[in-house]
Design an enzyme around this catalytic site. Sequence first.
Site, PDB file in Angstrom:
ATOM      1  N   LYS A 188       0.865  -1.184   0.000  1.00 41.84           N
ATOM      2  CA  LYS A 188       0.000   0.000   0.000  1.00 41.84           C
ATOM      3  C   LYS A 188       0.902   1.235   0.000  1.00 41.84           C
ATOM      4  O   LYS A 188       1.492   1.592   1.022  1.00 41.84           O
ATOM      5  CB  LYS A 188      -0.899  -0.060   1.240  1.00 41.84           C
ATOM      6  CG  LYS A 188      -1.310   1.258   1.845  1.00 41.84           C
ATOM      7  CD  LYS A 188      -2.341   1.998   1.034  1.00 41.84           C
ATOM      8  CE  LYS A 188      -2.656   3.340   1.689  1.00 41.84           C
ATOM      9  NZ  LYS A 188      -1.818   4.430   1.146  1.00 41.84           N
ATOM     10  N   GLU A 264       8.842   1.461  11.433  1.00 42.81           N
ATOM     11  CA  GLU A 264       9.937   2.443  11.298  1.00 42.81           C
ATOM     12  C   GLU A 264       9.262   3.799  11.336  1.00 42.81           C
ATOM     13  O   GLU A 264       8.551   4.162  10.396  1.00 42.81           O
ATOM     14  CB  GLU A 264      10.656   2.278   9.953  1.00 42.81           C
ATOM     15  CG  GLU A 264      11.328   0.952   9.743  1.00 42.81           C
ATOM     16  CD  GLU A 264      12.661   0.852  10.444  1.00 42.81           C
ATOM     17  OE1 GLU A 264      13.136   1.870  10.982  1.00 42.81           O
ATOM     18  OE2 GLU A 264      13.207  -0.258  10.455  1.00 42.81           O
ATOM     19  N   CYS A 299      13.594  10.694   7.354  1.00 40.41           N
ATOM     20  CA  CYS A 299      13.322  10.243   8.719  1.00 40.41           C
ATOM     21  C   CYS A 299      14.508  10.472   9.640  1.00 40.41           C
ATOM     22  O   CYS A 299      14.333  10.784  10.811  1.00 40.41           O
ATOM     23  CB  CYS A 299      12.907   8.781   8.720  1.00 40.41           C
ATOM     24  SG  CYS A 299      14.114   7.713   7.955  1.00 40.41           S
ATOM     25  N   GLU A 398       8.310  15.999  15.716  1.00 41.25           N
ATOM     26  CA  GLU A 398       8.902  15.917  14.386  1.00 41.25           C
ATOM     27  C   GLU A 398       8.131  16.806  13.421  1.00 41.25           C
ATOM     28  O   GLU A 398       6.903  16.716  13.335  1.00 41.25           O
ATOM     29  CB  GLU A 398       8.843  14.468  13.892  1.00 41.25           C
ATOM     30  CG  GLU A 398       9.464  14.315  12.526  1.00 41.25           C
ATOM     31  CD  GLU A 398       9.367  12.887  12.012  1.00 41.25           C
ATOM     32  OE1 GLU A 398       8.281  12.303  12.090  1.00 41.25           O
ATOM     33  OE2 GLU A 398      10.383  12.367  11.527  1.00 41.25           O
TER      34      GLU A 398
HETATM   35  P1  NAD Z   1       1.743   8.476   7.543  1.00 42.22           P
HETATM   36  O1  NAD Z   1       1.808   7.633   8.744  1.00 42.22           O
HETATM   37  O2  NAD Z   1       0.706   9.510   7.452  1.00 42.22           O
HETATM   38  O3  NAD Z   1       1.555   7.575   6.253  1.00 42.22           O
HETATM   39  C1  NAD Z   1       2.390   6.476   5.978  1.00 42.22           C
HETATM   40  C2  NAD Z   1       1.586   5.431   5.265  1.00 42.22           C
HETATM   41  O4  NAD Z   1       0.587   4.949   6.134  1.00 42.22           O
HETATM   42  C3  NAD Z   1       0.874   5.924   4.012  1.00 42.22           C
HETATM   43  O5  NAD Z   1       0.933   4.933   3.029  1.00 42.22           O
HETATM   44  C4  NAD Z   1      -0.542   6.103   4.499  1.00 42.22           C
HETATM   45  O6  NAD Z   1      -1.496   5.972   3.486  1.00 42.22           O
HETATM   46  C5  NAD Z   1      -0.672   4.958   5.481  1.00 42.22           C
HETATM   47  N1  NAD Z   1      -1.732   5.143   6.455  1.00 42.22           N
HETATM   48  C6  NAD Z   1      -2.234   6.299   6.943  1.00 42.22           C
HETATM   49  N2  NAD Z   1      -3.244   6.046   7.808  1.00 42.22           N
HETATM   50  C7  NAD Z   1      -3.391   4.703   7.873  1.00 42.22           C
HETATM   51  C8  NAD Z   1      -4.240   3.834   8.598  1.00 42.22           C
HETATM   52  N3  NAD Z   1      -5.178   4.292   9.413  1.00 42.22           N
HETATM   53  N4  NAD Z   1      -4.088   2.503   8.420  1.00 42.22           N
HETATM   54  C9  NAD Z   1      -3.128   2.019   7.610  1.00 42.22           C
HETATM   55  N5  NAD Z   1      -2.307   2.795   6.877  1.00 42.22           N
HETATM   56  C10 NAD Z   1      -2.425   4.126   7.018  1.00 42.22           C
HETATM   57  O7  NAD Z   1       3.179   9.092   7.373  1.00 42.22           O
HETATM   58  P2  NAD Z   1       3.698  10.025   6.197  1.00 42.22           P
HETATM   59  O8  NAD Z   1       3.234  11.396   6.515  1.00 42.22           O
HETATM   60  O9  NAD Z   1       3.383   9.450   4.867  1.00 42.22           O
HETATM   61  O10 NAD Z   1       5.254   9.878   6.347  1.00 42.22           O
HETATM   62  C11 NAD Z   1       6.002  10.689   7.147  1.00 42.22           C
HETATM   63  C12 NAD Z   1       6.433   9.953   8.394  1.00 42.22           C
HETATM   64  O11 NAD Z   1       7.193   8.807   8.086  1.00 42.22           O
HETATM   65  C13 NAD Z   1       7.322  10.792   9.258  1.00 42.22           C
HETATM   66  O12 NAD Z   1       6.913  10.725  10.585  1.00 42.22           O
HETATM   67  C14 NAD Z   1       8.689  10.159   9.100  1.00 42.22           C
HETATM   68  O13 NAD Z   1       9.595  10.361  10.106  1.00 42.22           O
HETATM   69  C15 NAD Z   1       8.356   8.743   8.899  1.00 42.22           C
HETATM   70  N6  NAD Z   1       9.453   8.065   8.217  1.00 42.22           N
HETATM   71  C16 NAD Z   1      10.189   7.153   8.924  1.00 42.22           C
HETATM   72  C17 NAD Z   1      11.250   6.486   8.327  1.00 42.22           C
HETATM   73  C18 NAD Z   1      12.084   5.458   9.074  1.00 42.22           C
HETATM   74  O14 NAD Z   1      12.811   4.717   8.459  1.00 42.22           O
HETATM   75  N7  NAD Z   1      11.982   5.362  10.367  1.00 42.22           N
HETATM   76  C19 NAD Z   1      11.534   6.741   6.990  1.00 42.22           C
HETATM   77  C20 NAD Z   1      10.781   7.684   6.298  1.00 42.22           C
HETATM   78  C21 NAD Z   1       9.725   8.322   6.939  1.00 42.22           C
END
Ligand code: NAD
Length: 494
Positions: A188, A264, A299, A398
């Site tokens: 997804k 992550e 991240c 963050e």
């Molecule tokens: P997000 O959590 O909003 O979305 C991530 C994914 O989760 C998307 O595909 C989204 O559609 C899905 N999602 C959202 N709500 C959901 C639900 N209720 N059920 C299942 N899936 C759902 O995060 P984002 O804004 O896309 O990404 C940014 C975040 O990701 C930041 O906090 C960043 O630090 C983190 N990040 C972490 C790493 C790491 O390796 N630790 C790497 C990159 C980004």
Amino acid sequence: MDQSKIDALRALPVPAFSHLIDGRVVDASDGGRMPVLSPIDGTVLTSVAMGTARDMETAIAAARVAFDDGRWSAQPPAARKKVLLRWADLIEANAMELAVLGVRDNGTEIGMALRAEPGSAAGTIRYYAEALDKIYGEIAPTAPDVLGLIHKEPVGVVGVIVPWNFPLMIGAWKLAPALAMGNCVVLKPAETASLTLLRMAELALEAGLPPGVLNVVTGKGAVVGEALGLSMDVDALVFTGSGGTGRRLMEYAARSNMKRVYLELGGKSPNIVFADAPDLAEAARTAATAIFRNAGQVCVAGSRLLVEASIHDDFVAEVASAAQAMRVGDPLRLDTHIGAVNSEAQLMRNLGFVDTARAEGGQVITGGGRILQESGGYYMAPTIVTGVTPDATLAQQEVFGPVLAVTPFDTEAEAVRIANATVYGLAGAVWTSDLGRAHRMVRAVRTGVMHVNTYGGADGTVPLGGVGQSGNGHDKSLHAIDKYINLKTAWIRL
Ligand code: NAD
């Protein structure tokens, strides 16, 4: 890299994309579609299927059938390896096309996108392809009248949910070891960065991955993501994204089949500069790139700069001039240093953090606002806020944008205390010439990745993962394989 080639690719119309389920392109069950806006200029680039829970169930069922009939999991390792290596070759052969498509979708500067997206995805797939026929089961050192065998089996159906900042790189960190170990996957992508993952999945079919082994369903996290999380037929969920979503995934698992969940999540990583850093000019330049590359949407970004008080003012001035020298703009120009923020909503969120920082007593010494609005795109000036106290919102939460929080410290112990005073623990750095101090800081800072006199070192051979609310489990390296296998023991009476 050739600007004219990039310009030619960006002029191409982008076709409409739909789900990829059981080897076929499939529309949403209710015909729903979502527009894809380009952060470069805010125009509609194309559309993708807006998936329903039913679409997700169809994809999971396809993955389950594919796993159970052994079309992939029961292939000899050498055969799986051949397919994955072919896939990596195809990604590389289409690297420029994938990188430009990805930048039009998510706004990352093209130089970084080329390296970090198709380039790194191909490398990751090759790494796990090469590893998969070198992983052995074990014989336990039991008493001599029994034989205890430890088999390493695939987990089954793995759900993969990824964010928008580096979809191919982060996607490959999960897809490659999952597929290498014989699992089937339902992926997804994020709402605002689906296109390259769909294209990469098409290339997997072309490479010979059997239908149903890798399925991609696009749509809203709260709809298709939730359906994946709540499924009784998904064995493991691997995720990169925000803490809020990570928490929800754990709830989904608890409410359904207690599937394994690997997260992550975000960070608030401290970049700690002591007065005895070997090269303060280099430390200042690196402090700027550590936070501002990909508009801060990294991240492991060094989003908190902790500076020893005796050098604070001069050092911060150098970081500010490095930030001001970074060109923000059209991410498809090779001379751009910082591209677009992924979406207007994200840009507004970033600006909200700057307002809060000001209200809490921080001083914005450079940047602070939206720029290039006339382009229609979502751009923000690299922003540095000084005087951020360790308990301020900007020190604790963050942003995931180009905003650096600066805090002075007086002693090593104080630096450690401030560094560890968040719920996160993803990355960090220490700049010092004192070898003893460098090692002490590596041990004392609670984090998954610590740099010494550098920032952002990355290689497929080293694990990436966080502690605390930055997540659990690791991507990259042979350690990542543990997430995608079950240990099964067999007792044989001799
Ligand atoms: P997000 O959590 O909003 O979305 C991530 C994914 O989760 C998307 O595909 C989204 O559609 C899905 N999602 C959202 N709500 C959901 C639900 N209720 N059920 C299942 N899936 C759902 O995060 P984002 O804004 O896309 O990404 C940014 C975040 O990701 C930041 O906090 C960043 O630090 C983190 N990040 C972490 C790493 C790491 O390796 N630790 C790497 C990159 C980004």
